[in-house]
Design a protein around this motif. Structure first.
Motif, PDB file in Angstrom:
ATOM      1  N   GLU A  83     -28.813  18.823  11.573  1.00 19.53           N
ATOM      2  CA  GLU A  83     -29.676  19.829  10.959  1.00 19.53           C
ATOM      3  C   GLU A  83     -29.183  21.245  11.270  1.00 19.53           C
ATOM      4  N   GLY A  84     -29.066  22.061  10.228  1.00 16.17           N
ATOM      5  CA  GLY A  84     -28.626  23.439  10.403  1.00 16.17           C
ATOM      6  C   GLY A  84     -27.124  23.624  10.406  1.00 16.17           C
ATOM      7  N   LEU A  85     -26.360  22.530  10.375  1.00 15.56           N
ATOM      8  CA  LEU A  85     -24.904  22.632  10.372  1.00 15.56           C
ATOM      9  C   LEU A  85     -24.385  22.640   8.938  1.00 15.56           C
ATOM     10  N   GLU A  86     -23.239  23.258   8.755  1.00  9.91           N
ATOM     11  CA  GLU A  86     -22.721  23.532   7.416  1.00  9.91           C
ATOM     12  C   GLU A  86     -22.437  22.288   6.586  1.00  9.91           C
ATOM     13  N   ILE A  87     -22.044  21.208   7.225  1.00 10.00           N
ATOM     14  CA  ILE A  87     -21.611  20.027   6.469  1.00 10.00           C
ATOM     15  C   ILE A  87     -22.721  19.450   5.601  1.00 10.00           C
ATOM     16  N   LEU A  88     -23.969  19.565   6.027  1.00 14.13           N
ATOM     17  CA  LEU A  88     -25.069  19.002   5.241  1.00 14.13           C
ATOM     18  C   LEU A  88     -25.303  19.761   3.937  1.00 14.13           C
ATOM     19  N   LYS A  89     -24.747  20.957   3.822  1.00 15.88           N
ATOM     20  CA  LYS A  89     -24.879  21.708   2.573  1.00 15.88           C
ATOM     21  C   LYS A  89     -24.015  21.110   1.463  1.00 15.88           C
ATOM     22  N   ASP A  90     -23.028  20.319   1.862  1.00 13.95           N
ATOM     23  CA  ASP A  90     -22.163  19.653   0.878  1.00 13.95           C
ATOM     24  C   ASP A  90     -22.750  18.279   0.588  1.00 13.95           C
ATOM     25  N   LYS A  91     -23.667  18.232  -0.360  1.00 14.86           N
ATOM     26  CA  LYS A  91     -24.405  17.001  -0.631  1.00 14.86           C
ATOM     27  C   LYS A  91     -23.499  15.884  -1.146  1.00 14.86           C
ATOM     28  N   GLU A  92     -22.524  16.245  -1.972  1.00 16.02           N
ATOM     29  CA  GLU A  92     -21.631  15.228  -2.533  1.00 16.02           C
ATOM     30  C   GLU A  92     -20.854  14.522  -1.429  1.00 16.02           C
ATOM     31  N   PHE A  93     -20.298  15.303  -0.498  1.00  8.73           N
ATOM     32  CA  PHE A  93     -19.550  14.706   0.610  1.00  8.73           C
ATOM     33  C   PHE A  93     -20.486  13.923   1.528  1.00  8.73           C
ATOM     34  N   THR A  94     -21.634  14.506   1.830  1.00 10.05           N
ATOM     35  CA  THR A  94     -22.593  13.855   2.720  1.00 10.05           C
ATOM     36  C   THR A  94     -23.038  12.505   2.152  1.00 10.05           C
ATOM     37  N   ASP A  95     -23.343  12.464   0.884  1.00 15.57           N
ATOM     38  CA  ASP A  95     -23.765  11.208   0.261  1.00 15.57           C
ATOM     39  C   ASP A  95     -22.674  10.146   0.343  1.00 15.57           C
ATOM     40  N   LYS A  96     -21.436  10.593   0.299  1.00 20.31           N
ATOM     41  CA  LYS A  96     -20.302   9.669   0.279  1.00 20.31           C
ATOM     42  C   LYS A  96     -19.890   9.197   1.674  1.00 20.31           C
ATOM     43  N   TYR A  97     -20.139  10.039   2.694  1.00 16.08           N
ATOM     44  CA  TYR A  97     -19.588   9.746   4.023  1.00 16.08           C
ATOM     45  C   TYR A  97     -20.623   9.561   5.138  1.00 16.08           C
ATOM     46  N   LEU A  98     -21.794  10.144   5.025  1.00 15.15           N
ATOM     47  CA  LEU A  98     -22.755  10.099   6.137  1.00 15.15           C
ATOM     48  C   LEU A  98     -23.227   8.669   6.406  1.00 15.15           C
ATOM     49  N   GLY A  99     -22.881   8.145   7.574  1.00 18.09           N
ATOM     50  CA  GLY A  99     -23.316   6.811   7.970  1.00 18.09           C
ATOM     51  C   GLY A  99     -22.786   5.694   7.099  1.00 18.09           C
ATOM     52  N   GLN A 100     -21.597   5.871   6.544  1.00 14.80           N
ATOM     53  CA  GLN A 100     -21.098   4.919   5.550  1.00 14.80           C
ATOM     54  C   GLN A 100     -19.981   4.001   6.044  1.00 14.80           C
ATOM     55  N   PHE A 101     -19.512   4.186   7.289  1.00 17.87           N
ATOM     56  CA  PHE A 101     -18.343   3.427   7.719  1.00 17.87           C
ATOM     57  C   PHE A 101     -18.519   2.799   9.100  1.00 17.87           C
ATOM     58  N   PRO A 102     -17.999   1.587   9.278  1.00 14.06           N
ATOM     59  CA  PRO A 102     -17.862   1.070  10.643  1.00 14.06           C
ATOM     60  C   PRO A 102     -16.842   1.953  11.364  1.00 14.06           C
ATOM     61  N   VAL A 103     -17.172   2.423  12.549  1.00 15.28           N
ATOM     62  CA  VAL A 103     -16.285   3.325  13.291  1.00 15.28           C
ATOM     63  C   VAL A 103     -15.934   2.710  14.641  1.00 15.28           C
ATOM     64  N   ILE A 104     -14.644   2.659  14.918  1.00 15.23           N
ATOM     65  CA  ILE A 104     -14.151   2.280  16.243  1.00 15.23           C
ATOM     66  C   ILE A 104     -13.728   3.568  16.941  1.00 15.23           C
ATOM     67  N   PHE A 105     -14.403   3.899  18.027  1.00 12.08           N
ATOM     68  CA  PHE A 105     -14.089   5.118  18.782  1.00 12.08           C
ATOM     69  C   PHE A 105     -13.677   4.696  20.184  1.00 12.08           C
ATOM     70  N   ILE A 106     -12.409   4.905  20.506  1.00 12.80           N
ATOM     71  CA  ILE A 106     -11.883   4.459  21.792  1.00 12.80           C
ATOM     72  C   ILE A 106     -11.145   5.613  22.467  1.00 12.80           C
ATOM     73  N   SER A 107     -11.376   5.779  23.762  1.00 13.92           N
ATOM     74  CA  SER A 107     -10.661   6.772  24.555  1.00 13.92           C
ATOM     75  C   SER A 107      -9.742   6.056  25.540  1.00 13.92           C
TER      76      SER A 107
END
Length: 336
Positions: A83-107
């Motif tokens: 909320e309040g961050l710039e990326i949410l203003k891009d609705k097209e990208f957000t609809d396509k990418y927000l919470g849409q992928f299995p993510v493997i995050f390893i350090s």
């Protein structure tokens, strides 16, 4: 002087969700999610100096992109987080990418030791911990009996830490991405932080050649990314971060469509993605009533230039602000 009027400084935490939920001071880097994940390269490596915020950036990527365990996009929670961050203003990208992928995050920051055997053990423990995060796959109706049986071996620390099980560790990311792809029927994003630590430590301790062989095979799954358009290929994109380009070995040999971005790269798309720009530095000092100290900060902590951008180390700057606030609250002169 009380510091109660200020937001908490992002000191000592690299978790994006913690910073956002607990209202820490945060400089918005969210638009870089689009820059990175709409980049045409299948594999992207970003190298920057230590303590510049690489892990926080990767955690932000994961927080935005990751699908929920139940397969939902968890949109309400994620929109609150961003909320309040710039990326949410891009609705097209957000609809396509927000919470849409299995993510493997390893350090790989802890995957090292005094000997190769100790380093292997440390890497195996990282893999066990990673697989434990997805243990719901043991009940997946989309995985075969053999795949579930194989998966259970990755949860057995004693088995995996036995150096005779090295073959399993080498195949870990390839196998996990395949399982996630089959379970969700969606392509996987892999984020690898501190990828160079095992190699750097191996060089220091004298087992570089053995570690190069292991890590090269651990990353072997990246070599088939040209088939990214195939419906059977499980990976959408791979992003790595580290301090070193590691040019003296062959761990990336055979990796096609690899894009490497360093502090010398002439790419305005990424030059201020990691670290604080001059403008961001001026703003954070102003927000903590330390405007007058910018000349001191510039004189003492400047020295980084990424492409054409003058950049400052976040950890150093936040440490300075923390110290300055404490001294001002005690009416102690800040060294300047």
């Amino acid at each position: 002087m009380s510091d109660n009027k200020f937001k908490r400084l992002p000191y000592g935490t690299e978790e994006f969700s913690v910073l956002r939920k607990e209202d820490y001071y945060y400089i918005d880097k969210s638009l870089y999610i689009k820059n990175v994940f709409e980049n045409s390269a299948s594999v992207i490596l970003f190298t920057r100096p230590r303590r510049f915020g690489k892990t926080l950036l990767m955690d932000m990527f994961s927080s935005f992109l990751a699908i929920a365990e139940d397969g939902s996009d968890n949109r309400e929670y994620k929109e609150k987080l961003f909320e309040g961050l710039e990326i949410l203003k891009d609705k097209e990208f957000t609809d396509k990418y927000l919470g849409q992928f299995p993510v493997i995050f390893i350090s790989l920051k802890s995957a090292y030791g005094e000997t190769f055997e100790q380093a292997y053990d440390a890497l195996a423990r990282v893999v066990v911990s990673l697989f434990s995060s997805y243990d719901f796959l043991l009940n997946s109706k989309n995985l075969s009996k053999d795949e579930i049986e194989n998966y259970s071996k990755y949860l057995n620390r004693e088995f995996l830490c036995d150096i005779n099980s090295m073959g399993y560790v080498k195949e870990a990311l390839k196998f996990l991405s395949t399982c996630l792809y089959k379970h969700y029927k969606k392509k996987v994003i892999i984020l690898i932080d501190e990828y160079d630590v095992p190699l750097a430590k191996a060089s220091e301790k004298g087992y570089h050649n053995e570690m190069v062989t292991l890590i090269s095979q651990f990353f072997d799954f990246m070599k088939i990314t040209p088939n990214n358009n195939s419906t059977e290929y499980p990976i959408k994109k791979i992003v790595l971060t580290g301090c070193l380009k590691v040019a003296k070995n062959s761990i990336f040999t055979g990796v096609n469509n690899l894009y490497v971005n360093t502090i010398l790269s002439e790419s305005p798309s990424f030059d201020s993605m990691i670290g604080f720009t001059k403008e961001e530095t001026v703003q954070i000092l102003k927000d903590y009533d330390l405007d007058d100290y910018f000349p001191f900060v510039k004189e003492n902590y400047d020295g980084y230039r990424f492409n054409k951008k003058e950049m400052f180390c976040p950890w150093v700057l936040v440490s300075f602000i923390k110290d300055a606030i404490e001294k001002k609250s005690q009416n102690i002169k800040v060294n300047a």
